[in-house]
Write a protein that holds these residues in place. Structure first.
Motif, PDB file in Angstrom:
ATOM      1  N   SER A   1       0.572  -1.441   0.162  1.00 39.63           N
ATOM      2  CA  SER A   1      -0.127  -0.091  -0.131  1.00 39.63           C
ATOM      3  C   SER A   1       0.947   1.008   0.173  1.00 39.63           C
ATOM      4  O   SER A   1       0.496   2.509  -0.621  1.00 39.63           O
TER       5      SER A   1
ATOM      6  N   LYS B   1      -7.329   1.469  -3.052  1.00 46.68           N
ATOM      7  CA  LYS B   1      -8.100   0.970  -2.283  1.00 46.68           C
ATOM      8  C   LYS B   1      -8.572  -0.336  -1.938  1.00 46.68           C
ATOM      9  O   LYS B   1      -9.039  -0.614  -0.077  1.00 46.68           O
ATOM     10  N   GLN B   2      -8.273  -1.563  -2.614  1.00 46.87           N
ATOM     11  CA  GLN B   2      -8.297  -2.440  -2.407  1.00 46.87           C
ATOM     12  C   GLN B   2      -7.693  -3.177  -1.504  1.00 46.87           C
ATOM     13  O   GLN B   2      -7.689  -3.475  -0.783  1.00 46.87           O
TER      14      GLN B   2
ATOM     15  N   SER C   1      -8.020  -3.612   6.271  1.00 50.42           N
ATOM     16  CA  SER C   1      -9.645  -3.375   7.616  1.00 50.42           C
ATOM     17  C   SER C   1      -9.750  -4.890   7.477  1.00 50.42           C
ATOM     18  O   SER C   1     -10.170  -5.171   8.676  1.00 50.42           O
ATOM     19  N   SER C   2      -9.741  -5.468   6.112  1.00 49.17           N
ATOM     20  CA  SER C   2     -10.988  -6.672   6.583  1.00 49.17           C
ATOM     21  C   SER C   2     -10.682  -7.827   7.729  1.00 49.17           C
ATOM     22  O   SER C   2     -10.475  -9.017   8.688  1.00 49.17           O
TER      23      SER C   2
ATOM     24  N   GLN D   1      -7.652   2.491  -7.387  1.00 48.39           N
ATOM     25  CA  GLN D   1      -8.466   1.721  -7.139  1.00 48.39           C
ATOM     26  C   GLN D   1      -7.541   0.252  -6.054  1.00 48.39           C
ATOM     27  O   GLN D   1      -7.977  -0.650  -6.113  1.00 48.39           O
TER      28      GLN D   1
ATOM     29  N   GLN E   1      -5.910  -1.922   0.997  1.00 53.30           N
ATOM     30  CA  GLN E   1      -6.336  -0.896   2.185  1.00 53.30           C
ATOM     31  C   GLN E   1      -7.421  -1.801   3.155  1.00 53.30           C
ATOM     32  O   GLN E   1      -8.054  -1.906   4.225  1.00 53.30           O
ATOM     33  N   GLN E   2      -8.909  -1.936   2.116  1.00 53.59           N
ATOM     34  CA  GLN E   2      -9.946  -2.795   2.472  1.00 53.59           C
ATOM     35  C   GLN E   2      -9.500  -4.172   2.702  1.00 53.59           C
ATOM     36  O   GLN E   2     -10.167  -4.739   3.704  1.00 53.59           O
ATOM     37  N   ARG E   3      -8.321  -4.693   2.085  1.00 56.30           N
ATOM     38  CA  ARG E   3      -7.561  -6.121   2.948  1.00 56.30           C
ATOM     39  C   ARG E   3      -7.718  -6.387   3.942  1.00 56.30           C
ATOM     40  O   ARG E   3      -7.432  -7.095   4.691  1.00 56.30           O
TER      41      ARG E   3
END
Length: 548
Positions: A179, A223-224, A230-231, A220, A226-228
């Motif tokens: 990231s 974002k992906q 967080s998840s 994109q 950072q979402q991974r």
């Protein structure tokens, strides 16, 4: 280097004292749980005066130690954050220009903005983590004293929870590194967006291609990632915390079936495990922020900037530059790799001499190496071979900073500050007004007593005149202008070549001018023509006239 080491470098005493306060918080917390367990075992009700006094003392001790640790570490974190910003700024200024150009503006901006912010957030996590660590250690010690057998079972669950959390955490750290690298590209795209507004607005196809092929894909991807992160963090944290309830269930329903466990032990363990849930949950929430701060700190170190100890504020004040009798470049070379080219571009070897009261024109086509030579002349680049001499003495790494103070410059990619930064102080106000009038800016710009400019929102040519004003006020022995007249109207171009340059020459200044204006080559005492990084034999304009 991790964030705790960074804090230790700032003040080991503060950190050690804060850790002691954290351990006191943990010990007091364990003592409070023991008191609560004892009261519950006796069926509640009023305790004796000694028990009440002990309970109150532990409560005050826990509160005081927690507040003391938090205040100490927060103050240390704040001081460290601002010191990091200051040192990073000094390190950038102390690092060779070529290295900074290789890193690129987007990466430097991402470091100054995002990395410093991430380190700051990471440092904010250290105080509560240390306090929570003291609480966990104190409670675990109390549980070990209460029942070794039950404590062994707790350790098994704790180990299982740690492994199930740390394994995904390693993957999370890898995602954070990816990231951070993607963020560099994103800053580059944002720079293209802000600096290429006119080009993007004027060409629909370019605008769509930029958005669909550059900006949106990078955003994109970021974002992906950072979402991974967080998840994964949410899943691992939830799983780790659920293990404590599994342990309480086994403690209450399964363990009594295998061995006798006193009721006081069951109650004490249940209270302690429930109490531990809050600091453990908070710690697991803070660890990804701490990891992001560690990644950012390593990214700062990976820039390989010059240490702050050798920065401009760490050196002794330099004496005002003395006009040199001559400056010689002897066999100077410099090589670098251009974008989209496999082979490096090499400038030199270059031999030239600068003398007071002489004007040197450097001419040549685009990409011939003129600006690179200007950076070598001014000491912004160190030669890879050859040497620069001042009055016969070579310029070394130790004396290059002093050597650079001989030059006042206006490069083609100059930066105009909002203030003259000390150049208008004292008795220079009349001189500033005279220069503004001569540069035909007296109706455009006003300068207050502190040197602040009323505006810099001017045309490129007018901004260059303000930059020239700054150069005049610096009053250095050598002046260098890189395509200064390219954005001037014909009238002021005539003023520059026919009046301003001769005036500098008459004042005993050595003047270097990079120019394409061949109609003014007669102003030069010497003409140096570059072709593909090498000097092309070309007589000066005056020599050509003399031979005619």
């Amino acid at each position: 280097m991790n964030l705790l080491i960074l804090l230790l470098r700032r003040s080991r005493g503060f950190v050690a004292l804060a850790v002691c306060f954290g351990l006191m918080t943990g010990a007091a917390s364990a003592g409070l749980i023991a008191y609560i367990n004892d009261v519950l075992a006796r069926g509640g009700g009023l305790a004796d005066r000694g028990s009440l006094l002990g309970f109150a003392t532990l409560g005050v001790l826990m509160l005081g130690a927690r507040v003391g640790s938090q205040l100490l570490l927060t103050r240390l974190q704040t001081n460290t954050t601002f010191a990091l910003r200051d040192q990073l700024s000094q390190r950038i200024l102390a690092t060779p220009l070529r290295r900074l150009e290789e890193l690129g503006t987007p990466r430097l901006l991402a470091t100054l903005i995002d990395d410093v912010q991430a380190v700051t957030q990471g440092l904010l996590c250290v105080p509560p983590l240390l306090i929570n660590g003291g609480i966990i250690l104190g409670c675990m010690t109390y549980l070990a004293v209460m029942s070794r057998m039950v404590f062994a079972a707790l350790l098994v669950f704790a180990l299982l929870g740690a492994v199930s959390y740390l394994l995904p955490l390693r993957h999370i750290m890898g995602l954070l590194r990816d990231s951070r690298q993607t963020n560099d590209r994103f800053f580059g795209d944002l720079r293209s967006l802000t600096q290429g507004l006119k080009e993007l607005k004027l060409h629909e196809g370019r605008r769509k291609a930029f958005l669909l092929q550059e900006l949106f894909p990078t955003a994109q991807t970021l974002k992906q990632l950072q979402q991974r992160v967080s998840s994964l963090h949410a899943l691992t944290t939830s799983w780790g915390m659920s293990l404590f309830f599994f342990f309480i269930g086994l403690l209450l329903f399964a363990l009594p079936g295998f061995t006798h466990v006193p009721a006081t032990t069951l109650v004490g363990y249940t209270l302690a495990v429930l109490y531990l849930q809050q600091p453990l949950d908070a710690s697991m929430t803070l660890l990804p922020m701490l990891g992001a701060g560690t990644v950012a700190l390593r990214h700062i170190e990976a820039l390989a900037l010059v240490p702050a100890e050798s920065g401009p504020l760490a050196t002794t004040p330099l004496a005002p530059p003395v006009a040199p009798a001559r400056i010689d470049l002897v066999g100077v070379t410099h090589a670098y790799r251009r974008d989209s080219e496999d082979l490096p571009f090499t400038l030199g070897p270059i031999d030239l001499t600068l003398r007071p009261g002489e004007i040197l024109f450097i001419v040549g086509g685009n990409g011939s190496g003129k600006t690179t030579l200007a950076k070598l002349i001014t000491g912004l680049y160190a030669p890879e071979s050859g040497a620069v001499h001042v009055n016969g003495q070579p310029v070394t790494d130790e004396t290059r900073e002093l050597y650079r103070q001989h030059f006042a410059t206006v490069f083609s990619d100059f930066h105009l500050f909002d203030s003259l930064l000390g150049l208008a102080e004292g008795g220079r106000a009349d001189k500033v007004r005279a220069y503004l009038t001569r540069l035909q800016l007296e109706r455009k710009v006003r300068i207050d007593a502190h040197g602040a400019l009323s505006t810099t929102d001017l045309s490129t040519g007018q901004r260059k005149r303000l930059a020239l004003l700054t150069a005049y006020l610096e009053d250095r022995p050598v002046y260098l202008f890189d395509e200064w007249a390219a954005d001037q109207d014909p009238l002021f171009k005539e003023v520059f070549y026919r009046e301003l340059l001769p005036d500098l020459k008459a004042a005993g200044k050595a003047v270097v001018v990079i120019s394409h204006d061949d109609r003014y080559f007669d102003v030069a005492d010497h003409l140096l023509r570059l072709e593909s990084g090498a000097i092309s034999a070309a007589p000066s304009h005056r020599e050509t006239e003399a031979s005619a």
